[in-house]
Design a protein around this motif. Sequence first.
Motif, PDB file in Angstrom:
ATOM      1  N   ILE A  27     148.667 110.890  48.221  1.00 23.66           N
ATOM      2  CA  ILE A  27     148.329 109.258  48.043  1.00 23.66           C
ATOM      3  C   ILE A  27     148.961 108.316  47.729  1.00 23.66           C
ATOM      4  N   GLN A  28     149.444 109.060  46.493  1.00 25.69           N
ATOM      5  CA  GLN A  28     151.100 108.112  45.394  1.00 25.69           C
ATOM      6  C   GLN A  28     151.340 108.151  46.516  1.00 25.69           C
ATOM      7  N   ALA A  30     151.578 106.975  50.350  1.00 25.62           N
ATOM      8  CA  ALA A  30     150.783 105.849  51.470  1.00 25.62           C
ATOM      9  C   ALA A  30     150.734 104.673  50.023  1.00 25.62           C
ATOM     10  N   THR A  31     150.698 104.826  49.220  1.00 27.26           N
ATOM     11  CA  THR A  31     150.017 103.594  47.810  1.00 27.26           C
ATOM     12  C   THR A  31     151.836 102.883  47.508  1.00 27.26           C
ATOM     13  N   GLY A  34     152.494 100.399  50.784  1.00 31.59           N
ATOM     14  CA  GLY A  34     152.191  99.514  50.658  1.00 31.59           C
ATOM     15  C   GLY A  34     151.317  99.922  51.630  1.00 31.59           C
ATOM     16  N   ALA A  35     150.246 101.012  51.860  1.00 33.62           N
ATOM     17  CA  ALA A  35     148.644 100.810  52.373  1.00 33.62           C
ATOM     18  C   ALA A  35     148.093 101.156  51.796  1.00 33.62           C
ATOM     19  N   ASP A  36     146.931 100.465  52.721  1.00 32.38           N
ATOM     20  CA  ASP A  36     145.518  99.842  52.225  1.00 32.38           C
ATOM     21  C   ASP A  36     144.742 101.221  51.843  1.00 32.38           C
ATOM     22  N   ALA A  37     143.893 100.718  51.285  1.00 33.64           N
ATOM     23  CA  ALA A  37     142.522 101.913  50.968  1.00 33.64           C
ATOM     24  C   ALA A  37     142.718 102.692  52.788  1.00 33.64           C
ATOM     25  N   GLN A  39     143.691 103.205  55.150  1.00 40.57           N
ATOM     26  CA  GLN A  39     146.094 103.239  55.989  1.00 40.57           C
ATOM     27  C   GLN A  39     146.039 104.428  54.712  1.00 40.57           C
ATOM     28  N   VAL A  40     145.229 104.899  53.944  1.00 38.55           N
ATOM     29  CA  VAL A  40     145.450 106.081  53.016  1.00 38.55           C
ATOM     30  C   VAL A  40     144.029 107.185  53.963  1.00 38.55           C
TER      31      VAL A  40
END
Length: 388
Positions: A27-28, A30-31, A34-37, A39-40
Amino acid sequence: MPFALPHIVAGFIAVMVGYTSSVILIIQAATAAGADAAQVASWLWTLGIGMGSSCIGLSLYYRIPVLTAWSTPGAALLITSLGDFSLAEAIGAFIISSLLITLCGISGWFDRLMRHIPAPLAAAMLAGVLLRFGLDLFKVAPQDPLLLGSLLLAFLLGRHLWPRYTMVLVLMSGIAICALRGELQLGGVHWQLATPVWISPTFSLDALLGIALPLFIVTMTSQNIPGITILRAHGYQPATSSLISWTGLTGLLLAPFGGYAFNLAAITAAICMGKEVDPDANRRWPAAVWAGSFYLLTGCFGATVAALFTAFPATLITCVAGLALLGTIGSSLHTALQQDEAREAALLTFIITASGISLLGVGAACWGLLVGFGLHLIQSRPRGRAKQ
């Protein structure tokens, strides 16, 4: 496929340990890209589907317990390196890294490398990788002596009365204790299907050097070498090149959805290969198939299942993982140290691997093998000359 309870429980424990130990890193990472919810959630969907399908397919085809996983060291690497790149550049780097892994398998050089690693050194490296799980088991004592004592008692009773169902008894006892104490935080779990999100890749030299090559090196040295080692330590002779190729191809197909790296599992694989799973090593492969089935489920429900696994107390996960791996740690140490001529090299390999050091982006497992193998060559050369 057999519906033996030990197979199902071993598969469930493997997935539970895998997710709870590192899903937060995914999750970290992907964040950080720059991934949004959405995309995560797509990253979690992709990783679950990729691991599940490869576990099931490879285990059914080869009839050995083949577990695949995401690259946990790779996720840690991405957290610190993705901030300087766009999400599209990151996806492009994932594709290149997976392509390099595929080429390693197809070319056969990885298989040739693994053939030159002596069995005692491989076993020592495996014991070093798993040692922290055995040590963490008893670090739980000051925090929760009741849980640790209860699970140890369940483990000893199981080993004495129902050896094949030992981990079934341990897991059920742990869940029951945590449930009675109200420690299962299931209130925030809401079932919702995840959907894949396509991200078009962009290729750049900076992303190649900053993401793709480091991710490739970390995945091969810290994940695939221990993954092959654990299979051989349990008596399996896998088609190394084929397995590596399939993990790379899985990454190539799923990278645009967030599948940053797929590799052979080591720690979770050991859970599906012990004698508790099945006394006959030739009948342990269904545990990996069940693990793959649970991975498919986690992929379909994405972040929801991740939340479910994180609802289990950390102390419970630590205890279950430590007890599940005790047998593998013991057998690995026995194999590593039983040959007098290889004992010092194996011991050095074990100590360096267990230290957890990381130098130049290369993990302790690889350094342990390199140093141990160097000592092994030095010690064996005079004997070879003396015989001529």
